[in-house]
Design an enzyme around this catalytic site. Structure first.
Site, short mmCIF file in Angstrom:
data_model
loop_
_atom_site.label_atom_id
_atom_site.label_comp_id
_atom_site.label_asym_id
_atom_site.label_seq_id
_atom_site.Cartn_x
_atom_site.Cartn_y
_atom_site.Cartn_z
N CYS A 1 -1.91 -0.33 7.35
CA CYS A 1 -1.07 0.87 7.20
C CYS A 1 -1.03 1.68 8.49
O CYS A 1 0.02 2.24 8.84
CB CYS A 1 -1.58 1.72 6.05
SG CYS A 1 -1.33 0.92 4.44
N HIS B 1 0.86 -1.19 0.00
CA HIS B 1 0.00 0.00 0.00
C HIS B 1 0.89 1.24 0.00
O HIS B 1 2.08 1.17 0.37
CB HIS B 1 -0.90 0.00 1.24
CG HIS B 1 -2.02 -0.99 1.18
ND1 HIS B 1 -3.16 -0.92 1.98
CD2 HIS B 1 -2.21 -2.09 0.40
CE1 HIS B 1 -3.96 -1.91 1.69
NE2 HIS B 1 -3.42 -2.65 0.75
N GLU C 1 1.19 3.87 1.91
CA GLU C 1 1.85 4.27 3.16
C GLU C 1 3.01 3.34 3.50
O GLU C 1 4.07 3.79 3.93
CB GLU C 1 0.84 4.26 4.32
CG GLU C 1 -0.34 5.21 4.14
CD GLU C 1 -1.55 4.54 3.54
OE1 GLU C 1 -1.38 3.70 2.62
OE2 GLU C 1 -2.67 4.84 3.98
N CYS D 1 -5.66 2.12 6.11
CA CYS D 1 -6.32 0.88 6.52
C CYS D 1 -5.63 0.39 7.79
O CYS D 1 -4.58 0.91 8.18
CB CYS D 1 -6.24 -0.15 5.40
SG CYS D 1 -4.62 -0.95 5.25
#
Lengths: 187, 187
Positions: free
Chosen positions: B117, B84, B86, B114
């Site tokens: 993250c 992801h 991040e 999320c």
């Protein structure tokens, strides 16, 4: 329908089945196998401490009764705070399978996953998760797992990490483009 | 004491300070800078969709008023469910800084993190977090963020992912060795 849901290549949240539904599944393994797989994750965790390579955590990914990937905590040796055992094992397993989804796989981890790792596991969408030590055990030796669980459960304004939402209207443009995209790969 | 807590190189859960405590901090930036940094994260998110390289998410890490690392979602192009925006930005920033902690850094992400993250962010221990789109916005375009938040909040037995604890007594050996280790690096 149960089996179809488990092996569907694009399985998302709606495709998960509840814990209890597995009790009559033909896919459930013999407990001897489960124990031996967990012992390998535990062996990795102990070895990692003894060699001074990272935190006391190990994980493996199993598919069709075979270990396809291993991972140990390497946060401090790789300068990567995301390099927890589960995350490393998931990355390795996906590389082996050449996919971003762990369909039909089982993850064995020597400790209950922290929120980062549990999130990673949900995104990888394996079939089952087994763990040994609890997050309370991890807290007892000074790891932040329980603290992070508590923070995530709080409203944003009450978290200890300064957090602020800005420019949502501008950012929505990316989501609009995603919805309309004809070249995207969903996950 | 506040500043000491923020920059301590081995900052853990006890060192976080509450959201509200920052309101009088000299470290707070001008809102113009904050907006411009977020616009860069948003630009990355839009560009990622237009180029078909991954989900509509971008993130940057800022230190001392400068962007030190960028990340975009590359789950499907790198076959890594943990990639992801991040997580990618944190990994890149740690490589730049040659450390596993983002002391004094700010993270700007085009969408509310999320659980994976957010967990990664807590482990990286930055100073501040800014986000634009909300997790409800992500749910509206069919991402699992909200589902995973709900799952993590449930007791294990009620989660949709089959999860079972086994062999805790054997796994505790690694934690005992960690406690007694004289060569460990804590994080």
């Amino acid at each position: 329908m149960l089996i179809a849901a488990i092996v569907h290549p694009e399985r998302k949240s709606k495709d998960y089945v509840c814990n209890g539904m597995y009790s009559h599944s033909k896919k459930i393994m013999m407990s001897k196998d489960v124990s031996e797989f967990m012992r390998e994750a535990i062996r990795l965790s102990i070895n990692n401490v003894e060699e001074g390579k990272g935190g006391p955590f190990g994980a493996i990914v199993v598919k069709d009764g075979k270990i396809i990937a291993r991972g140990v905590n390497q946060v401090t040796t790789s300068n990567d705070p995301t390099a927890h055992a589960e995350v490393v094992a998931i990355r390795n397993a996906c590389a082996v399978l050449n996919t971003f989804q762990l369909d039909g796989c089982e993850i064995y981890t020597s400790c209950e996953p922290c929120p980062m790792c549990l999130g990673a596991i949900y995104w990888a969408r394996p079939l089952k998760l087994f763990y040994a030590n609890s997050k309370e055990d991890a807290t007892a030796i000074n790891f932040d797992d329980q603290f992070i669980y508590e923070e995530i459960a709080k409203p944003i304004a009450e978290r200890k990490l300064f957090t602020q939402q800005i420019l949502r209207e501008e950012a929505l443009e990316a989501f609009k483009k995603w919805s309309e995209s004809t070249i995207k790969t969903e996950y």
